[in-house]
Design an enzyme around this catalytic site. Sequence first.
Site, mmCIF file in Angstrom:
data_model
loop_
_atom_site.group_PDB
_atom_site.id
_atom_site.type_symbol
_atom_site.label_atom_id
_atom_site.label_comp_id
_atom_site.label_asym_id
_atom_site.label_seq_id
_atom_site.Cartn_x
_atom_site.Cartn_y
_atom_site.Cartn_z
ATOM 1 N N LYS A 55 1.007 -1.654 -0.171
ATOM 2 C CA LYS A 55 -0.326 -0.373 -0.669
ATOM 3 C C LYS A 55 1.458 1.629 0.008
ATOM 4 C CE LYS A 55 -3.659 -1.992 -0.247
ATOM 5 N NZ LYS A 55 -3.913 -2.807 0.226
ATOM 6 N N LYS A 79 -10.213 -5.650 -6.425
ATOM 7 C CA LYS A 79 -11.784 -4.608 -6.434
ATOM 8 C C LYS A 79 -11.523 -3.582 -6.950
ATOM 9 C CE LYS A 79 -13.331 -6.082 -1.913
ATOM 10 N NZ LYS A 79 -12.348 -6.055 -0.441
ATOM 11 N N LYS A 88 -4.175 -12.014 -8.610
ATOM 12 C CA LYS A 88 -5.122 -11.797 -8.413
ATOM 13 C C LYS A 88 -6.497 -11.033 -9.514
ATOM 14 C CE LYS A 88 -4.410 -9.972 -3.882
ATOM 15 N NZ LYS A 88 -5.270 -9.521 -2.805
HETATM 16 P P1 TYM Z 1 -10.707 -7.594 1.328
HETATM 17 O O1 TYM Z 1 -11.938 -6.472 1.532
HETATM 18 O O2 TYM Z 1 -9.418 -7.611 0.251
HETATM 19 O O3 TYM Z 1 -11.107 -9.241 0.563
HETATM 20 C C1 TYM Z 1 -12.643 -9.713 1.325
HETATM 21 C C2 TYM Z 1 -12.228 -11.249 1.398
HETATM 22 O O4 TYM Z 1 -11.842 -11.636 -0.128
HETATM 23 C C3 TYM Z 1 -11.103 -12.449 -0.660
HETATM 24 N N1 TYM Z 1 -10.390 -12.541 -2.135
HETATM 25 C C4 TYM Z 1 -9.584 -13.829 -2.462
HETATM 26 N N2 TYM Z 1 -9.743 -15.054 -2.404
HETATM 27 C C5 TYM Z 1 -9.158 -15.614 -3.101
HETATM 28 N N3 TYM Z 1 -8.867 -14.824 -5.061
HETATM 29 C C6 TYM Z 1 -8.750 -13.923 -4.711
HETATM 30 N N4 TYM Z 1 -8.378 -13.586 -5.461
HETATM 31 C C7 TYM Z 1 -9.176 -12.402 -3.740
HETATM 32 N N5 TYM Z 1 -9.689 -11.367 -3.899
HETATM 33 C C8 TYM Z 1 -9.795 -11.007 -2.393
HETATM 34 C C9 TYM Z 1 -9.876 -12.474 0.627
HETATM 35 O O5 TYM Z 1 -8.776 -13.166 1.082
HETATM 36 C C10 TYM Z 1 -10.685 -11.571 2.172
HETATM 37 O O6 TYM Z 1 -11.352 -12.832 2.634
HETATM 38 N N6 TYM Z 1 -8.260 -6.768 5.669
HETATM 39 C C11 TYM Z 1 -9.760 -7.787 4.700
HETATM 40 C C12 TYM Z 1 -11.501 -7.072 5.382
HETATM 41 C C13 TYM Z 1 -11.011 -7.829 6.399
HETATM 42 C C14 TYM Z 1 -11.578 -8.845 7.234
HETATM 43 C C15 TYM Z 1 -11.371 -8.376 8.715
HETATM 44 C C16 TYM Z 1 -11.155 -9.767 7.150
HETATM 45 C C17 TYM Z 1 -11.022 -6.600 7.609
HETATM 46 N N7 TYM Z 1 -11.193 -7.202 8.897
HETATM 47 C C18 TYM Z 1 -11.482 -8.971 10.023
HETATM 48 C C19 TYM Z 1 -11.260 -11.007 8.110
HETATM 49 C C20 TYM Z 1 -11.682 -10.836 9.641
HETATM 50 C C21 TYM Z 1 -9.787 -7.253 3.161
HETATM 51 O O7 TYM Z 1 -9.287 -6.435 3.114
HETATM 52 O O8 TYM Z 1 -10.421 -8.369 2.476
#
Ligand code: TYM
Length: 332
Positions: free
Chosen positions: A113, A198, A195
């Site tokens: 980031k 978003k 990967k």
């Molecule tokens: P975020 O918003 O980036 O992604 C949400 C969830 O989607 C999964 N993910 C993927 N899995 C497989 N392949 C991909 N290409 C892919 N892109 C995204 C992520 O692994 C995630 O599970 N930090 C977290 C949000 C968060 C969170 C938490 C998660 C905040 N507090 C507490 C679990 C528990 C995040 O940025 O996810």
Amino acid sequence: MENAIVMSGIRPTGFLHLGNYFGAVKNYVKMQDEFTCYFMVADLHSLTTHPDTKELKNHVTRVLAEYIACGLDPDKAALYCQSHIRETAELYLYLNMLAYKGELEKTATFKEKVRQQPDNANAGLLTYPVLQAADIIIHRATLVPVGKDQEQHLEMARNFANRFNHRYGDVFPEPKAFNYGEQLIKVPSLDGTGKMSKSENQNATIYLADEDELIRKKVMKAKTDAGPTEPNSPKPDYIENIFLLMKLVSAEEVTAKFESDYNNCTIRYGDMKKQLAEDMVKFIAPIREKAEAIRNNHTLLREVMEKGAAKAGKSAVATMEIVRQAIGLKYY
Ligand code: TYM
């Protein structure tokens, strides 16, 4: 595992995609029938990278609508917004005293980031994994359904929970990253470089809101080559990725047919991509249509958020009573 508590969340920084679905939401949907579940929209985390909040409300309601369209049931799981549980901010503060600058600076997501936004390397970004740990352990959750990219954050959450216990007494169980399959998964982008995401790689990412024609266009653009010339050759990464995506959305026999075509060098990638596109359309169209209808139902979304916040709030308030007591912040 019985009676386990589950917690997870997604940042409202853009449209949900197949990576979010197969890495996270698909597991949430299954888990809501087996465990006590807390699933939130991580709006506070989104402020670390998206300080401009013009689109925030739109994105928060979209994630919630997509959660429900994918099969999450607000009567089974608590569906809520992170910012509605103020106790999380308090726990984050306490955990920050147990998190060290060196380990936070070494976190892969922090480094990435800072590279992406060198002018906004804020403290929230540095302590991002601390807030994530607070999200999880405030419910004393042990199972955290996430994709592969969250593995390091989960390891840090375990460290912070253990450090708290070591200093103040046993309050938190250890949270673990969870997937029903054997391993955490990473859904690759269609261009074979990274990967699905978003905010990056948008032409190579399939979003749950993509229209049928757009899905077809993106899939048909996926990189291929002239095909193998030797039977049973290893697959180049970009071809492996197409097979991986096909395994997620297509029937087993369909994938098996293309595997065997590949192995005997008769594969036609044009046909394979057409099939993949149609299977993706079949998978996404009903979710997109349901989400669209839910997104416009403001009364429903408000009810869901209020109900989720009440349930998650109850659990958070109970944990924080124990936490303050354990730390020694009770003077009478
Ligand atoms: P975020 O918003 O980036 O992604 C949400 C969830 O989607 C999964 N993910 C993927 N899995 C497989 N392949 C991909 N290409 C892919 N892109 C995204 C992520 O692994 C995630 O599970 N930090 C977290 C949000 C968060 C969170 C938490 C998660 C905040 N507090 C507490 C679990 C528990 C995040 O940025 O996810």
